[in-house]
Design a protein around this motif. Structure first.
Motif, PDB file in Angstrom:
ATOM      1  N   GLN A 195       4.772  -6.255   4.129  1.00  0.00           N
ATOM      2  CA  GLN A 195       5.623  -5.622   5.132  1.00  0.00           C
ATOM      3  C   GLN A 195       5.193  -4.217   5.533  1.00  0.00           C
ATOM      4  N   SER A 196       4.341  -3.582   4.764  1.00  0.00           N
ATOM      5  CA  SER A 196       4.010  -2.179   5.006  1.00  0.00           C
ATOM      6  C   SER A 196       3.063  -2.002   6.186  1.00  0.00           C
ATOM      7  N   ASP A 197       3.384  -1.031   7.030  1.00  0.00           N
ATOM      8  CA  ASP A 197       2.429  -0.582   8.047  1.00  0.00           C
ATOM      9  C   ASP A 197       1.493   0.467   7.459  1.00  0.00           C
ATOM     10  N   VAL A 198       2.031   1.238   6.523  1.00  0.00           N
ATOM     11  CA  VAL A 198       1.244   2.223   5.771  1.00  0.00           C
ATOM     12  C   VAL A 198       1.507   1.953   4.296  1.00  0.00           C
ATOM     13  N   LEU A 199       0.452   1.700   3.542  1.00  0.00           N
ATOM     14  CA  LEU A 199       0.582   1.396   2.122  1.00  0.00           C
ATOM     15  C   LEU A 199      -0.042   2.542   1.335  1.00  0.00           C
ATOM     16  N   SER A 200       0.784   3.243   0.548  1.00  0.00           N
ATOM     17  CA  SER A 200       0.320   4.410  -0.197  1.00  0.00           C
ATOM     18  C   SER A 200       0.494   4.167  -1.692  1.00  0.00           C
ATOM     19  N   LEU A 201      -0.551   4.450  -2.454  1.00  0.00           N
ATOM     20  CA  LEU A 201      -0.577   4.131  -3.882  1.00  0.00           C
ATOM     21  C   LEU A 201      -0.233   5.354  -4.731  1.00  0.00           C
ATOM     22  N   HIS A 202       0.657   5.147  -5.705  1.00  0.00           N
ATOM     23  CA  HIS A 202       1.118   6.248  -6.565  1.00  0.00           C
ATOM     24  C   HIS A 202       1.320   5.757  -7.993  1.00  0.00           C
ATOM     25  N   VAL A 203       0.304   5.099  -8.532  1.00  0.00           N
ATOM     26  CA  VAL A 203       0.373   4.554  -9.888  1.00  0.00           C
ATOM     27  C   VAL A 203      -0.836   5.033 -10.679  1.00  0.00           C
ATOM     28  N   PRO A 204      -0.734   5.092 -12.006  1.00  0.00           N
ATOM     29  CA  PRO A 204      -1.898   5.450 -12.826  1.00  0.00           C
ATOM     30  C   PRO A 204      -2.861   4.281 -12.909  1.00  0.00           C
ATOM     31  N   LEU A 205      -4.069   4.565 -13.349  1.00  0.00           N
ATOM     32  CA  LEU A 205      -5.059   3.510 -13.580  1.00  0.00           C
ATOM     33  C   LEU A 205      -4.856   2.961 -14.981  1.00  0.00           C
ATOM     34  N   THR A 206      -4.442   1.698 -15.055  1.00  0.00           N
ATOM     35  CA  THR A 206      -4.224   1.013 -16.326  1.00  0.00           C
ATOM     36  C   THR A 206      -4.864  -0.372 -16.237  1.00  0.00           C
ATOM     37  N   ASP A 207      -4.804  -1.107 -17.321  1.00  0.00           N
ATOM     38  CA  ASP A 207      -5.318  -2.478 -17.281  1.00  0.00           C
ATOM     39  C   ASP A 207      -4.568  -3.309 -16.250  1.00  0.00           C
ATOM     40  N   THR A 208      -3.291  -2.988 -16.031  1.00  0.00           N
ATOM     41  CA  THR A 208      -2.475  -3.736 -15.068  1.00  0.00           C
ATOM     42  C   THR A 208      -2.801  -3.364 -13.630  1.00  0.00           C
ATOM     43  N   ASN A 229      -5.008   5.981  -0.682  1.00  0.00           N
ATOM     44  CA  ASN A 229      -5.074   6.042  -2.146  1.00  0.00           C
ATOM     45  C   ASN A 229      -5.340   7.472  -2.599  1.00  0.00           C
ATOM     46  N   THR A 230      -4.302   8.110  -3.132  1.00  0.00           N
ATOM     47  CA  THR A 230      -4.444   9.419  -3.767  1.00  0.00           C
ATOM     48  C   THR A 230      -4.201   9.304  -5.268  1.00  0.00           C
ATOM     49  N   ALA A 231      -4.136   8.079  -5.773  1.00  0.00           N
ATOM     50  CA  ALA A 231      -3.774   7.853  -7.179  1.00  0.00           C
ATOM     51  C   ALA A 231      -5.005   7.927  -8.072  1.00  0.00           C
ATOM     52  N   ARG A 232      -5.719   6.836  -8.187  1.00  0.00           N
ATOM     53  CA  ARG A 232      -6.923   6.791  -9.003  1.00  0.00           C
ATOM     54  C   ARG A 232      -7.898   5.771  -8.423  1.00  0.00           C
ATOM     55  N   GLY A 233      -9.194   6.094  -8.531  1.00  0.00           N
ATOM     56  CA  GLY A 233     -10.213   5.128  -8.190  1.00  0.00           C
ATOM     57  C   GLY A 233     -10.151   3.966  -9.163  1.00  0.00           C
ATOM     58  N   GLY A 234     -10.519   2.786  -8.684  1.00  0.00           N
ATOM     59  CA  GLY A 234     -10.454   1.597  -9.526  1.00  0.00           C
ATOM     60  C   GLY A 234      -9.231   0.761  -9.248  1.00  0.00           C
ATOM     61  N   ILE A 235      -8.198   1.359  -8.647  1.00  0.00           N
ATOM     62  CA  ILE A 235      -7.013   0.581  -8.266  1.00  0.00           C
ATOM     63  C   ILE A 235      -7.331  -0.273  -7.043  1.00  0.00           C
ATOM     64  N   VAL A 236      -8.166   0.264  -6.167  1.00  0.00           N
ATOM     65  CA  VAL A 236      -8.571  -0.450  -4.954  1.00  0.00           C
ATOM     66  C   VAL A 236      -9.969  -1.026  -5.146  1.00  0.00           C
ATOM     67  N   ASP A 237     -10.145  -2.269  -4.788  1.00  0.00           N
ATOM     68  CA  ASP A 237     -11.480  -2.880  -4.744  1.00  0.00           C
ATOM     69  C   ASP A 237     -12.165  -2.320  -3.498  1.00  0.00           C
TER      70      ASP A 237
END
Length: 315
Positions: A195-208, A229-237
């Protein structure tokens, strides 16, 4: 008491340590591992950003260490279990760069949706790309989707709503009865992505969260949606994102963090020729004002922790 600072910070904040502290401020240490390990060998505390790896090797070298001050909030570069085992206090600068990151996200949102701020060189050469750049959009009425709904995401939500955006969020660690949910719509992750027109990431980098935005997840995003993505690299492929941008499936992206940091020329080739893409070197939380707040808070956190430790030792 000795404090070693391995990355850049507001030097004026260091003066607030006072005469009881011997401070070594050398931002070049982060790029010279051997020199850094030697520097921390007599340190009671270290102050780091995100690039310094506070791992077992460093902890073995720093046998006197009692505190790790983090100029920021992400802790994935710090071996928390090892620090806990040695009773080393880990002290993030919680809240100090919230405004800086929130404003980055909002600025990137407006930039990516409007698509009108990359024509300088064309116009200097005499072009007039009015018809092409006049097709950008407005953020008002669009849906901002927040993955993670901590303090920074909530600050983004407040500002997005002030611009007339609808806000939806997903955070499995925030209880359903938390008052923060009164201001936004709570959603499951798949529905939020769709549903998002803008998707912004705000989670830590974990195994999940590692690879959370992979080819499958990105394929679920709206045609023309943008990702920040201002969270952490590795969350996005990153390869999947680049492919989606080049195929025209996504409307744009802003990346402040990367799987490889600093981003190398080889890793950066992946993003060559991606349309409507903003790349920045992990500076979303680094503004003049934010750096001052983070630096002074970190010094105060470390100073207090070492004083408390000293008091216990002399009691």
């Amino acid at each position: 008491m000795r404090v070693v600072v391995t990355e850049f910070m507001d030097e004026a904040a260091l003066e607030t340590f006072g005469g009881d502290f011997a401070v070594t401020y050398d931002p070049s240490l982060v790029d010279d591992r051997g020199k850094m390990l030697a520097a921390v060998s007599q340190a009671d505390a270290v102050i780091v950003r995100n690039r310094t790896q506070v791992d077992q090797e460093m902890l073995n070298a720093a046998q006197r260490l009692q505190a790790v001050g983090r100029l920021g909030v992400g802790l994935d570069n710090i071996d928390l279990a090892a620090c806990k085992a040695r009773n080393i206090a880990v002290l993030p600068a919680t809240g100090a760069n919230t405004l800086s990151v929130a404003e980055y996200v909002i600025g990137a949102t407006m930039n990516l949706v409007r698509r009108s701020y990359s024509s300088n060189q064309e116009m200097i050469k005499g072009a007039w790309p009015r018809s092409e750049l006049g097709r950008g959009g407005e953020v008002a009425g669009r849906i901002m989707g927040l993955v993670g709904f901590g303090d920074i995401a909530r600050a983004v939500a407040t500002r997005a709503q002030a611009l007339g955006m609808q806000v939806i969020a997903h955070d499995p660690f925030l209880p359903a009865d938390h008052p923060a949910w009164n201001e936004v719509r709570r959603m499951e992750i798949d529905d939020l992505i769709r549903q998002s027109d803008v998707l912004s990431l705000h989670v830590p980098l974990t195994d999940t969260t590692r690879g959370m935005l992979d080819t499958v997840a990105i394929s679920k995003m709206k045609h023309g949606a943008v990702l920040i993505n201002t969270a952490r690299g590795g969350i996005v492929d990153e390869a999947a994102l680049a492919a989606a941008l080049k195929a025209g499936n996504l409307g744009g992206a802003a990346l402040d963090v990367f799987e490889t940091e600093p981003l190398t020329a080889e890793a950066g080739l992946l993003f060559d020729q991606c349309p409507n893409l903003v790349l920045t070197p992990h500076i979303a939380g680094v503004t003049d004002e934010g750096n001052t707040r983070v630096s002074f808070l970190t010094v105060e956190n470390v100073r207090r922790a070492l004083k408390d430790y000293q008091n216990v030792q002399t009691a």
